[in-house]
Design a protein around this motif. Structure first.
Motif, PDB file in Angstrom:
ATOM      1  N   LEU A  25      33.585  55.737  50.415  1.00 44.52           N
ATOM      2  CA  LEU A  25      33.126  54.346  50.412  1.00 44.52           C
ATOM      3  C   LEU A  25      33.654  53.604  49.183  1.00 44.52           C
ATOM      4  N   GLN A  26      33.754  54.289  48.050  1.00 44.06           N
ATOM      5  CA  GLN A  26      34.328  53.667  46.850  1.00 44.06           C
ATOM      6  C   GLN A  26      35.796  53.322  47.081  1.00 44.06           C
ATOM      7  N   ARG A  27      36.532  54.256  47.679  1.00 46.96           N
ATOM      8  CA  ARG A  27      37.944  53.992  47.985  1.00 46.96           C
ATOM      9  C   ARG A  27      38.078  52.854  48.991  1.00 46.96           C
ATOM     10  N   LEU A  28      37.192  52.854  49.975  1.00 45.93           N
ATOM     11  CA  LEU A  28      37.221  51.805  50.989  1.00 45.93           C
ATOM     12  C   LEU A  28      36.914  50.444  50.374  1.00 45.93           C
ATOM     13  N   ALA A  29      35.942  50.409  49.472  1.00 37.85           N
ATOM     14  CA  ALA A  29      35.605  49.158  48.787  1.00 37.85           C
ATOM     15  C   ALA A  29      36.771  48.688  47.927  1.00 37.85           C
ATOM     16  N   ASP A  30      37.402  49.625  47.193  1.00 35.96           N
ATOM     17  CA  ASP A  30      38.574  49.267  46.374  1.00 35.96           C
ATOM     18  C   ASP A  30      39.695  48.715  47.251  1.00 35.96           C
ATOM     19  N   PHE A  31      39.924  49.379  48.396  1.00 32.08           N
ATOM     20  CA  PHE A  31      40.979  48.944  49.306  1.00 32.08           C
ATOM     21  C   PHE A  31      40.715  47.533  49.826  1.00 32.08           C
ATOM     22  N   LYS A  32      39.482  47.291  50.292  1.00 35.11           N
ATOM     23  CA  LYS A  32      39.126  45.972  50.822  1.00 35.11           C
ATOM     24  C   LYS A  32      39.263  44.897  49.756  1.00 35.11           C
ATOM     25  N   GLU A  33      38.845  45.196  48.525  1.00 34.85           N
ATOM     26  CA  GLU A  33      38.920  44.216  47.446  1.00 34.85           C
ATOM     27  C   GLU A  33      40.365  43.914  47.052  1.00 34.85           C
ATOM     28  N   LYS A  34      41.214  44.955  47.036  1.00 31.81           N
ATOM     29  CA  LYS A  34      42.635  44.744  46.736  1.00 31.81           C
ATOM     30  C   LYS A  34      43.292  43.867  47.798  1.00 31.81           C
ATOM     31  N   ALA A  35      43.005  44.159  49.056  1.00 28.18           N
ATOM     32  CA  ALA A  35      43.586  43.375  50.154  1.00 28.18           C
ATOM     33  C   ALA A  35      43.105  41.929  50.091  1.00 28.18           C
TER      34      ALA A  35
END
Length: 417
Positions: free
Chosen positions: A158-168
């Protein structure tokens, strides 16, 4: 016993279409999962068509409201980050979902979370519950959550997913923010020129008509343009709409969509921005999926869907076929000639060292920086172009109007003598 047709994805990423007998849709889904497949669509034979999200429309539960549309990227980013924080703090999944659902404003995501809470309480896994709401949680989201559940590291995923969404979201916001200024200036310039053509120039035309004088060619051209704009001002938006509809119709066909997307990539500067944005987005997507433990074929299939460009979708399809046949990612990337040698080399090194996800992250970071530079360059280039265009248009109007006005003044001064 009813029969259900279904579409599913195997663990190797292959699409499966088959049918199964079951007493209910829930029992059919359970049997399909036991076969090792992930259901993407299910339909009772002879009944109404049901997708994975159709179950939520059967009845409205307490707290759900009528909504249209989907979920904004910003809202999903916020939810993912909050969910990640709650999981990192050690709260149970169900408790975390209830907290987030309770504090969320009415909308599509809140409605989905109400259903997700019920499904998790009834025994479904979190990924299965999310999969029922494709408008909120896409395949990337669902597969990463499923990988986190399988590996017992949901909070990390979920942390990686949150980082990914925020970067995008950050990359998208930068591009849109940089383009606001030139777009506003262009619209204002078009508005001013339209006002001059429709309301100002006709007044000069009446003056010239009263003096019954022969007009220079440049002035006549301007008056003709003004007459056309005044009589057919409604044509311009219709032309834009017709062109938009024409492109939409072309893109309905596979070859037409490929031609349109190929053309976009060959527009000076803008094509480079589109290409580098796609590479940045897809490499970050693939890197996130690989690092989360999603099978490589499934990861490539999901990554292909994030391209939004037929040319790059073909490239990732060739990569998918190469991996299925036991080959490497780097070879089809190089053969496509759509990515730089740096990308090919870094992917090759990542495959050799088993550090593919970190290399993909590096590629994404490099290309995101290049996109920033290109967008700034485009804005810097548009400013002098707009100045030259406006200066030329205003200069043309001034010369065309005042050249005959000088002749009128000379005539008047001669008559006064």
């Amino acid at each position: 016993m009813p029969t259900y047709k279904f579409e599913a994805m195997s663990t190797t990423g292959e699409e499966v279409k088959d049918s199964i007998d079951a007493a209910s849709e829930e029992e059919a889904q359970q049997k399909i999962r036991q076969m090792g497949y992930f259901v993407t669509r299910i339909q009772e034979v002879g009944g109404t068509k049901k997708g994975k999200a159709a179950k939520t429309t059967k009845r409205r539960k307490k707290g759900q409201t009528w909504t249209i549309g989907g979920v904004s990227s910003k809202q999903l980013c916020t939810f993912t980050r909050q969910f990640s924080t709650l999981q990192d703090a050690g709260l149970p999944v169900l408790r975390s979902l209830k907290i987030l659902e309770g504090q969320m404003k009415p909308g599509v995501l809140k409605n989905a979370l109400i259903d997700v809470v019920d499904d998790v309480e009834s025994g479904l896994t979190l990924s299965e519950a999310f999969a029922k709401h494709p408008k909120c949680f896409d395949r990337l989201y669902v597969n990463m959550v499923r990988a986190g559940e399988a590996g017992g590291a949901l909070e990390v995923i979920l942390q990686r997913l949150a980082d990914f969404k925020e970067k995008a979201q950050s990359l998208k916001r930068k591009i849109i923010g940089a383009m606001v200024y030139p777009v506003v200036v262009i619209l204002v310039a078009i508005g001013i020129l339209t006002f001059i053509l429709i309301w100002i120039i006709p007044k000069f035309k009446q003056i010239f008509k009263d003096f019954d004088m022969k007009l220079p060619t440049i002035t006549q051209v301007l008056l003709d343009v003004s007459d056309f704009a005044k009589s057919y001002f409604w044509v311009a938006p219709l032309v834009v709409l017709a062109f938009w509809l024409f492109i939409k119709l072309i893109k309905l066909h596979r070859i037409g969509r490929y031609i349109v997307d190929w053309t976009k990539l060959h527009i000076p500067i803008i094509g480079l921005i589109i290409a580098k944005t796609i590479i940045a987005r897809t490499t970050r997507t693939l890197g996130t999926l690989v690092s989360s433990g999603v099978p490589i074929l499934e990861a490539l299939s999901i990554t292909k869907e994030t391209c939004n460009n037929a040319v790059y979708e073909n490239m990732y399809q060739r990569v998918w076929e190469s991996i299925r046949e036991g080959e490497t990612i780097a070879v089809p990337l190089k053969e496509s000639r759509l990515v730089d040698d740096m990308v090919v080399n870094m992917v090759d090194v990542g495959e050799e060292t088993g550090d593919l996800d970190r290399m993909l992250y590096k590629i994404a970071e490099v290309y995101e920086e290049e996109v920033d530079v290109l967008v700034e360059s485009l804005v810097s280039l548009l400013e002098p172009i707009m100045i030259v265009f406006l200066g030329g248009a205003v200069g043309f109007i001034v010369i065309a109007l005042f050249y005959p006005m000088l002749a009128i003044l000379e005539k008047l001064s001669g008559g006064a003598k």
